[in-house]
Motif scaffolding. Structure first.
Motif, mmCIF file in Angstrom:
data_model
loop_
_atom_site.group_PDB
_atom_site.id
_atom_site.type_symbol
_atom_site.label_atom_id
_atom_site.label_comp_id
_atom_site.label_asym_id
_atom_site.label_seq_id
_atom_site.Cartn_x
_atom_site.Cartn_y
_atom_site.Cartn_z
ATOM 1 N N PHE A 73 70.070 -11.972 -22.880
ATOM 2 C CA PHE A 73 70.137 -10.517 -22.921
ATOM 3 C C PHE A 73 69.781 -9.924 -21.556
ATOM 4 C CE2 PHE A 73 68.982 -11.842 -27.284
ATOM 5 C CZ PHE A 73 70.136 -11.406 -27.931
ATOM 6 N N PRO A 74 70.383 -8.777 -21.233
ATOM 7 C CA PRO A 74 71.379 -8.037 -22.023
ATOM 8 C C PRO A 74 72.722 -8.749 -22.052
ATOM 9 C CG PRO A 74 71.081 -7.004 -19.883
ATOM 10 C CD PRO A 74 70.040 -8.074 -19.977
ATOM 11 N N VAL A 75 73.488 -8.515 -23.116
ATOM 12 C CA VAL A 75 74.813 -9.117 -23.261
ATOM 13 C C VAL A 75 75.654 -8.755 -22.041
ATOM 14 C CG1 VAL A 75 76.919 -9.104 -24.663
ATOM 15 C CG2 VAL A 75 74.662 -9.091 -25.765
ATOM 16 N N THR A 76 76.433 -9.708 -21.567
ATOM 17 C CA THR A 76 77.112 -9.589 -20.268
ATOM 18 C C THR A 76 77.907 -8.298 -20.094
ATOM 19 O OG1 THR A 76 77.280 -12.007 -20.137
ATOM 20 C CG2 THR A 76 78.714 -10.724 -18.702
ATOM 21 N N TRP A 77 78.751 -7.952 -21.086
ATOM 22 C CA TRP A 77 79.629 -6.799 -20.881
ATOM 23 C C TRP A 77 78.873 -5.476 -20.850
ATOM 24 C CZ3 TRP A 77 79.455 -3.236 -24.747
ATOM 25 C CH2 TRP A 77 79.137 -3.681 -26.041
ATOM 26 N N THR A 78 77.650 -5.454 -21.367
ATOM 27 C CA THR A 78 76.876 -4.208 -21.319
ATOM 28 C C THR A 78 76.446 -3.874 -19.893
ATOM 29 O OG1 THR A 78 74.742 -5.306 -21.719
ATOM 30 C CG2 THR A 78 76.014 -4.619 -23.654
ATOM 31 N N GLN A 79 76.479 -4.873 -19.018
ATOM 32 C CA GLN A 79 76.127 -4.659 -17.617
ATOM 33 C C GLN A 79 77.356 -4.437 -16.735
ATOM 34 O OE1 GLN A 79 72.652 -4.509 -17.089
ATOM 35 N NE2 GLN A 79 72.973 -4.548 -19.305
ATOM 36 N N HIS A 80 78.529 -4.526 -17.357
ATOM 37 C CA HIS A 80 79.779 -4.346 -16.617
ATOM 38 C C HIS A 80 80.710 -3.443 -17.425
ATOM 39 C CE1 HIS A 80 78.697 -7.579 -13.795
ATOM 40 N NE2 HIS A 80 78.230 -8.222 -14.852
ATOM 41 N N PRO A 81 80.469 -2.125 -17.412
ATOM 42 C CA PRO A 81 81.301 -1.201 -18.199
ATOM 43 C C PRO A 81 82.789 -1.295 -17.875
ATOM 44 C CG PRO A 81 79.347 -0.094 -17.346
ATOM 45 C CD PRO A 81 79.392 -1.436 -16.692
ATOM 46 N N ALA A 82 83.118 -1.772 -16.672
ATOM 47 C CA ALA A 82 84.531 -1.905 -16.302
ATOM 48 C C ALA A 82 85.257 -2.853 -17.243
ATOM 49 C CB ALA A 82 84.656 -2.394 -14.857
ATOM 50 N N TYR A 83 84.549 -3.851 -17.788
ATOM 51 C CA TYR A 83 85.169 -4.776 -18.739
ATOM 52 C C TYR A 83 85.632 -4.032 -19.986
ATOM 53 C CZ TYR A 83 82.992 -8.595 -16.028
ATOM 54 O OH TYR A 83 82.608 -9.466 -15.043
ATOM 55 N N ILE A 84 84.834 -3.052 -20.402
ATOM 56 C CA ILE A 84 85.194 -2.272 -21.597
ATOM 57 C C ILE A 84 86.463 -1.480 -21.331
ATOM 58 C CG2 ILE A 84 84.416 -0.532 -23.246
ATOM 59 C CD1 ILE A 84 81.529 -1.227 -22.440
ATOM 60 N N TYR A 85 86.489 -0.784 -20.196
ATOM 61 C CA TYR A 85 87.673 0.003 -19.847
ATOM 62 C C TYR A 85 88.910 -0.882 -19.745
ATOM 63 C CZ TYR A 85 84.114 3.440 -18.476
ATOM 64 O OH TYR A 85 83.044 4.305 -18.463
ATOM 65 N N LEU A 86 88.746 -2.039 -19.100
ATOM 66 C CA LEU A 86 89.880 -2.937 -18.879
ATOM 67 C C LEU A 86 90.460 -3.431 -20.200
ATOM 68 C CD1 LEU A 86 91.709 -4.702 -17.115
ATOM 69 C CD2 LEU A 86 89.862 -6.411 -17.045
ATOM 70 N N THR A 87 89.600 -3.874 -21.111
ATOM 71 C CA THR A 87 90.109 -4.458 -22.353
ATOM 72 C C THR A 87 90.731 -3.406 -23.265
ATOM 73 O OG1 THR A 87 87.870 -4.313 -23.309
ATOM 74 C CG2 THR A 87 88.505 -6.393 -22.290
ATOM 75 N N ILE A 88 90.080 -2.263 -23.392
ATOM 76 C CA ILE A 88 90.625 -1.223 -24.264
ATOM 77 C C ILE A 88 91.919 -0.655 -23.691
ATOM 78 C CG2 ILE A 88 90.216 1.068 -25.234
ATOM 79 C CD1 ILE A 88 87.294 0.342 -25.543
ATOM 80 N N CYS A 89 91.945 -0.426 -22.386
ATOM 81 C CA CYS A 89 93.174 0.086 -21.765
ATOM 82 C C CYS A 89 94.310 -0.926 -21.877
ATOM 83 C CB CYS A 89 92.919 0.433 -20.299
ATOM 84 S SG CYS A 89 91.913 1.919 -20.057
ATOM 85 N N ALA A 90 93.987 -2.209 -21.715
ATOM 86 C CA ALA A 90 95.013 -3.243 -21.863
ATOM 87 C C ALA A 90 95.570 -3.254 -23.281
ATOM 88 C CB ALA A 90 94.442 -4.612 -21.506
ATOM 89 N N GLY A 91 94.670 -3.068 -24.253
ATOM 90 C CA GLY A 91 95.117 -3.029 -25.647
ATOM 91 C C GLY A 91 96.015 -1.838 -25.922
ATOM 92 N N LEU A 92 95.616 -0.664 -25.445
ATOM 93 C CA LEU A 92 96.425 0.537 -25.681
ATOM 94 C C LEU A 92 97.737 0.492 -24.898
ATOM 95 C CD1 LEU A 92 93.618 3.263 -25.638
ATOM 96 C CD2 LEU A 92 94.692 2.164 -27.616
ATOM 97 N N PHE A 93 97.696 -0.094 -23.702
ATOM 98 C CA PHE A 93 98.919 -0.240 -22.915
ATOM 99 C C PHE A 93 99.939 -1.113 -23.636
ATOM 100 C CE2 PHE A 93 101.221 -2.558 -19.473
ATOM 101 C CZ PHE A 93 101.947 -1.482 -18.978
#
Length: 212
Positions: free
Chosen positions: A59-79
Motif C-alpha cells: 500500500f498504497p495500491v499502485t494506480w492510486t499514486q498514478h492518476p494518469a493510469y485511470i485516465y488512460l484506461t477509461i479513455c481507452a475504453g470509451l474510445f
C-alpha cells in the motif's frame, strides 16, 4: 530510472490501454452503458495489479499514486466505443499487444514481490496474479467463464515467464538480457499457442457420469 525499466514502463502503458480496450469490447457484447464500459475497461487493465497489491499488503495500491493510469484506461475504453466497427481489422495487433502485456505484467508483479522480500512461490504467484487477474475480473463481471483459464495457453505462459525470469535472475544474468529472453520466450509461446491452438488438458466433470 534505468533505460530497461523505462522500456518496461512504456510496454506497460501500451498493455493497460490494450487491456482496457479488450474490457470495453467485452462490456459491449453485454450491452453495457458508458459507465459500465469505462468500469470494465478500468478493472480489466488495472485489476491484476490491484489484487496483487492487496494480497501482498503493498500500500498504497499502485494506480492510486498514478492518476494518469485511470485516465488512460477509461479513455481507452470509451474510445473503443467510437472505433468498435473497425476493431476486427486490428485483431492480430491486439493479440500481440495482449501477449506483450501479459509478459510485462508478470515481470512487474514478480519485481514488486521481490522488493517486498517475499519467498519464491509468492513471487511467482504475484507475477501470475498481475498477469491474468484483470481478465478474470472482466469475464466474471461479464458473466462468462474466464477465458484465460480455458482457451489457448495463457495463465501457463505467465507461469513459465515468471519461472524463466526468476531463474535467469538467480543465475546472475544481466537484467537487459533477462528481459529480452523472457519477452522472446513468452511471446513465442503465446503466439504459437494461438496459432496452433495449444492448450492444457481440460477437466470435464459431469455429476452421475461415472456413477454406477
Amino acid at each position: 530510472m534505468t533505460q530497461r525499466f523505462c522500456v518496461l514502463t512504456y510496454v506497460y502503458l501500451i498493455a493497460i490501454a490494450a487491456e482496457a480496450m479488450s474490457g470495453a469490447l467485452a462490456a459491449g457484447r453485454r450491452n453495457m452503458d458508458m459507465f459500465g464500459v469505462g468500469l470494465i475497461a478500468f478493472l480489466t487493465a488495472l485489476g491484476g495489479g490491484t489484487v496483487r497489491d492487496i494480497l501482498l499488503g503493498n500500500f498504497p495500491v499502485t494506480w492510486t499514486q498514478h492518476p494518469a493510469y485511470i485516465y488512460l484506461t477509461i479513455c481507452a475504453g470509451l474510445f473503443t466505443m467510437l472505433i468498435a466497427r473497425f476493431m476486427h481489422h486490428l485483431h492480430r495487433l491486439f493479440l500481440l499487444l495482449d501477449a506483450m502485456g501479459l509478459i510485462a505484467f508478470t515481470v512487474i508483479g514478480c519485481n514488486v514481490a521481490l522488493q517486498l522480500d517475499y519467498s519464491l512461490p509468492v513471487v511467482v504467484m504475484a507475477g501470475i496474479t498481475t498477469g491474468i487477474f484483470g481478465g478474470i475480473l472482466r469475464d466474471i463481471l461479464c458473466n462468462r467463464t474466464p477465458l484465460v483459464l480455458c482457451q489457448e495457453l495463457y495463465a501457463s505462459v505467465s507461469l513459465l515467464v515468471a519461472l524463466l525470469y526468476l531463474g535467469l535472475r538467480h543465475l546472475g544474468v544481466d537484467e537487459d538480457i533477462n528481459l529480452l529472453a523472457s519477452f522472446a520466450a513468452g511471446l513465442s509461446l503465446r503466439l504459437a499457442a494461438i496459432h496452433w491452438s495449444w492448450s492444457l488438458p481440460v477437466f470435464s466433470y459431469e455429476p452421475g457420469r461415472w456413477d454406477s
